[in-house]
Motif scaffolding. Sequence first.
Motif, PDB file in Angstrom:
ATOM      1  N   LYS A  26       0.833  -1.204   0.000  1.00 61.64           N
ATOM      2  CA  LYS A  26       0.000   0.000   0.000  1.00 61.64           C
ATOM      3  C   LYS A  26       0.869   1.256   0.000  1.00 61.64           C
ATOM      4  CE  LYS A  26      -3.597   0.048   2.665  1.00 61.64           C
ATOM      5  NZ  LYS A  26      -4.442  -0.033   3.887  1.00 61.64           N
ATOM      6  N   LYS A  27       2.035   1.170   0.629  1.00 64.37           N
ATOM      7  CA  LYS A  27       2.992   2.275   0.626  1.00 64.37           C
ATOM      8  C   LYS A  27       4.301   1.770   0.054  1.00 64.37           C
ATOM      9  CE  LYS A  27       5.445   5.548   3.617  1.00 64.37           C
ATOM     10  NZ  LYS A  27       5.686   5.973   5.021  1.00 64.37           N
ATOM     11  N   LYS A  28       4.824   2.463  -0.967  1.00 68.90           N
ATOM     12  CA  LYS A  28       6.027   2.025  -1.673  1.00 68.90           C
ATOM     13  C   LYS A  28       7.290   2.589  -0.999  1.00 68.90           C
ATOM     14  CE  LYS A  28       3.458   0.294  -5.060  1.00 68.90           C
ATOM     15  NZ  LYS A  28       3.371  -1.134  -5.367  1.00 68.90           N
ATOM     16  N   LEU A  29       8.428   2.006  -1.364  1.00 72.38           N
ATOM     17  CA  LEU A  29       9.712   2.515  -0.911  1.00 72.38           C
ATOM     18  C   LEU A  29      10.036   3.843  -1.598  1.00 72.38           C
ATOM     19  CD1 LEU A  29      11.913  -0.718  -0.940  1.00 72.38           C
ATOM     20  CD2 LEU A  29      10.869   0.388   1.034  1.00 72.38           C
ATOM     21  N   THR A  30      10.805   4.672  -0.935  1.00 72.56           N
ATOM     22  CA  THR A  30      11.242   5.956  -1.483  1.00 72.56           C
ATOM     23  C   THR A  30      12.764   5.957  -1.619  1.00 72.56           C
ATOM     24  OG1 THR A  30       9.398   7.087  -0.404  1.00 72.56           O
ATOM     25  CG2 THR A  30      11.223   8.457  -1.158  1.00 72.56           C
ATOM     26  N   SER A  31      13.276   6.455  -2.756  1.00 73.68           N
ATOM     27  CA  SER A  31      14.717   6.476  -3.002  1.00 73.68           C
ATOM     28  C   SER A  31      15.431   7.424  -2.046  1.00 73.68           C
ATOM     29  CB  SER A  31      14.998   6.884  -4.444  1.00 73.68           C
ATOM     30  OG  SER A  31      14.490   5.920  -5.348  1.00 73.68           O
ATOM     31  N   VAL A  32      16.696   7.090  -1.757  1.00 73.08           N
ATOM     32  CA  VAL A  32      17.502   7.869  -0.815  1.00 73.08           C
ATOM     33  C   VAL A  32      18.844   8.190  -1.456  1.00 73.08           C
ATOM     34  CG1 VAL A  32      18.653   7.877   1.434  1.00 73.08           C
ATOM     35  CG2 VAL A  32      16.405   6.810   1.189  1.00 73.08           C
ATOM     36  N   ARG A  33      19.301   9.444  -1.289  1.00 73.41           N
ATOM     37  CA  ARG A  33      20.622   9.850  -1.766  1.00 73.41           C
ATOM     38  C   ARG A  33      21.364  10.542  -0.631  1.00 73.41           C
ATOM     39  NH1 ARG A  33      20.738  11.718  -8.032  1.00 73.41           N
ATOM     40  NH2 ARG A  33      19.367  10.132  -8.879  1.00 73.41           N
ATOM     41  N   LEU A  34      22.602  10.132  -0.421  1.00 67.74           N
ATOM     42  CA  LEU A  34      23.445  10.731   0.617  1.00 67.74           C
ATOM     43  C   LEU A  34      24.702  11.309  -0.018  1.00 67.74           C
ATOM     44  CD1 LEU A  34      23.333   8.026   3.452  1.00 67.74           C
ATOM     45  CD2 LEU A  34      21.923  10.063   3.247  1.00 67.74           C
ATOM     46  N   LYS A  35      25.133  12.475   0.485  1.00 68.30           N
ATOM     47  CA  LYS A  35      26.361  13.088  -0.005  1.00 68.30           C
ATOM     48  C   LYS A  35      27.592  12.401   0.570  1.00 68.30           C
ATOM     49  CE  LYS A  35      24.397  17.671  -0.866  1.00 68.30           C
ATOM     50  NZ  LYS A  35      24.468  19.125  -0.555  1.00 68.30           N
ATOM     51  N   GLN A  36      27.409  11.698   1.695  1.00 69.01           N
ATOM     52  CA  GLN A  36      28.488  10.937   2.297  1.00 69.01           C
ATOM     53  C   GLN A  36      27.871   9.840   3.159  1.00 69.01           C
ATOM     54  OE1 GLN A  36      30.731  13.639   4.685  1.00 69.01           O
ATOM     55  NE2 GLN A  36      29.101  14.014   6.147  1.00 69.01           N
ATOM     56  N   PHE A  37      28.703   8.961   3.687  1.00 66.68           N
ATOM     57  CA  PHE A  37      28.187   7.828   4.452  1.00 66.68           C
ATOM     58  C   PHE A  37      27.388   8.313   5.664  1.00 66.68           C
ATOM     59  CE2 PHE A  37      32.253   8.855   6.344  1.00 66.68           C
ATOM     60  CZ  PHE A  37      32.068   8.647   7.699  1.00 66.68           C
ATOM     61  N   GLY A  38      26.353   7.523   6.028  1.00 67.03           N
ATOM     62  CA  GLY A  38      25.495   7.898   7.149  1.00 67.03           C
ATOM     63  C   GLY A  38      24.332   6.935   7.276  1.00 67.03           C
ATOM     64  N   PRO A  39      23.467   7.143   8.272  1.00 63.19           N
ATOM     65  CA  PRO A  39      22.322   6.247   8.480  1.00 63.19           C
ATOM     66  C   PRO A  39      21.283   6.401   7.377  1.00 63.19           C
ATOM     67  CG  PRO A  39      22.207   8.128   9.966  1.00 63.19           C
ATOM     68  CD  PRO A  39      23.537   8.205   9.288  1.00 63.19           C
ATOM     69  N   VAL A  40      20.590   5.307   7.075  1.00 65.91           N
ATOM     70  CA  VAL A  40      19.554   5.287   6.028  1.00 65.91           C
ATOM     71  C   VAL A  40      18.356   4.491   6.533  1.00 65.91           C
ATOM     72  CG1 VAL A  40      18.951   4.468   3.718  1.00 65.91           C
ATOM     73  CG2 VAL A  40      21.172   5.521   4.112  1.00 65.91           C
ATOM     74  N   HIS A  41      17.170   4.975   6.196  1.00 62.07           N
ATOM     75  CA  HIS A  41      15.932   4.297   6.606  1.00 62.07           C
ATOM     76  C   HIS A  41      15.020   4.090   5.407  1.00 62.07           C
ATOM     77  CE1 HIS A  41      12.410   3.266   9.049  1.00 62.07           C
ATOM     78  NE2 HIS A  41      11.726   4.152   8.323  1.00 62.07           N
ATOM     79  N   PHE A  42      14.556   2.849   5.201  1.00 57.10           N
ATOM     80  CA  PHE A  42      13.552   2.530   4.198  1.00 57.10           C
ATOM     81  C   PHE A  42      12.335   1.942   4.916  1.00 57.10           C
ATOM     82  CE2 PHE A  42      17.474   2.185   1.694  1.00 57.10           C
ATOM     83  CZ  PHE A  42      17.132   2.907   0.559  1.00 57.10           C
ATOM     84  N   GLU A  43      11.138   2.276   4.436  1.00 56.57           N
ATOM     85  CA  GLU A  43       9.941   1.664   5.006  1.00 56.57           C
ATOM     86  C   GLU A  43       8.846   1.544   3.957  1.00 56.57           C
ATOM     87  OE1 GLU A  43       7.050   4.888   6.996  1.00 56.57           O
ATOM     88  OE2 GLU A  43       8.938   4.640   8.101  1.00 56.57           O
ATOM     89  N   CYS A  44       7.970   0.574   4.165  1.00 55.50           N
ATOM     90  CA  CYS A  44       6.818   0.362   3.291  1.00 55.50           C
ATOM     91  C   CYS A  44       5.726  -0.324   4.099  1.00 55.50           C
ATOM     92  CB  CYS A  44       7.209  -0.465   2.062  1.00 55.50           C
ATOM     93  SG  CYS A  44       8.051  -2.011   2.439  1.00 55.50           S
ATOM     94  N   ARG A  45       4.512  -0.352   3.558  1.00 56.19           N
ATOM     95  CA  ARG A  45       3.386  -0.984   4.257  1.00 56.19           C
ATOM     96  C   ARG A  45       2.755  -2.025   3.349  1.00 56.19           C
ATOM     97  NH1 ARG A  45       2.357   0.931   9.141  1.00 56.19           N
ATOM     98  NH2 ARG A  45       3.264   2.966   9.715  1.00 56.19           N
ATOM     99  N   LEU A  46       2.388  -3.143   3.986  1.00 55.22           N
ATOM    100  CA  LEU A  46       2.014  -4.347   3.252  1.00 55.22           C
ATOM    101  C   LEU A  46       0.692  -4.909   3.756  1.00 55.22           C
ATOM    102  CD1 LEU A  46       2.928  -6.755   1.350  1.00 55.22           C
ATOM    103  CD2 LEU A  46       4.077  -7.697   3.366  1.00 55.22           C
ATOM    104  N   THR A  47      -0.109  -5.423   2.844  1.00 56.64           N
ATOM    105  CA  THR A  47      -1.311  -6.180   3.196  1.00 56.64           C
ATOM    106  C   THR A  47      -1.257  -7.532   2.485  1.00 56.64           C
ATOM    107  OG1 THR A  47      -2.563  -5.211   1.342  1.00 56.64           O
ATOM    108  CG2 THR A  47      -2.744  -4.112   3.489  1.00 56.64           C
TER     109      THR A  47
END
Length: 356
Positions: A26-47
């Motif tokens: 129901k909710k898709k993943l969103t792309s992430v771009r970082l200028k340098q190394f660091g924490p990253v979070h991905f989330e989505c919702r599923l039925t």
Amino acid sequence: RTSSKYLILCLFTSGNVEKQQKPHFKKKLTSVRLKQFGPVHFECRLTPIGDPTMIVEWLHDGKPLEAANRLRMVNEFGYCSLDYEAAYARDSGVITCRATNKFGIDQTSATLLVREGKGLVEETQLPEGRSAQRIDEIKRLAHEGPSGVSGEEVTEKIKPEIVLLPEPVRVLEGETAKFRCRVTGYPAPKVNWYLNGQLVLKSKRFRLLFDGIHYLEVVDCKSYDAGEMKVLAENPEGVIEHTVKFEVQQKEDFRTVLRQTKGPAPCTVGGNAVFEYRVAGVPLPSVQWLKDSCHIQPGKFCNMVNNVDGSGFLKIINVQKNDSGLYSCRASNLRGEASCSADLIVFLGTNYKCWT
């Protein structure tokens, strides 16, 4: 009692129906771009929620991601997440969350792009003797990641693989078409694009970009650009290619249609004169009627019809001698204007039917 019992039965049935369905994000993943190394979070919702047969897995460039010290994966009550404690340049790629049960499969993907860190601070307040050692350690972690294995140490040669496939593109003439792909392999594969078998070279109309993902933009598309777009990746270990359709829809020029008019229209006094037209354009042009350069307004003896398909007509009822003249149909939209004309000649006594 009967009503209460029936209600319980309905709730039980509804719960089973919800579980007996294939996965859907129901909710898709969103792309992430970082200028340098660091924490990253991905989330989505599923039925559906609470399906004991559901299997959720995370992939990086099509290969399963294993849980590690710096990775945390959550799958609770339809909420799925992936967290990097620290993501590095070598983690760049296509992140996919895939859900599977006995009724089917669904997945959602996004791009993770982490650039190499630059410009580390060279001055430090660490005690003398430890500064150089600490800076070297920071540089090593930024380049290698916490596992201590540098990407440059990889010696196994790998043939190219297209892990993010370009998709078919359909645009209107004059618009910009965008293609993208991600390729893996070692040594780093060379990537080329081919339009209808011809190598695409960087130019004003063809833009080639790379930031971990390969991009091709075709600016101001022409009808003759239509055909097939192929991406080809090769290194000493092999070659791989993928081809997609490239459609360019030609804009209809309503002016050429309006110019397809007939000659003078003869009609008798007391008859009906009908002028028909068909117009095309994007957006659909508006139409005005004129007689001898004067605008015509609809009335008791003058009917105007404009259809949503671009066709229409002007009908003059009970034609009189003074209705003779030059009738013009003018079409216009934001992109331009065009017109076509026909003469109406009114005769006495002869039985003509008038169409143009």
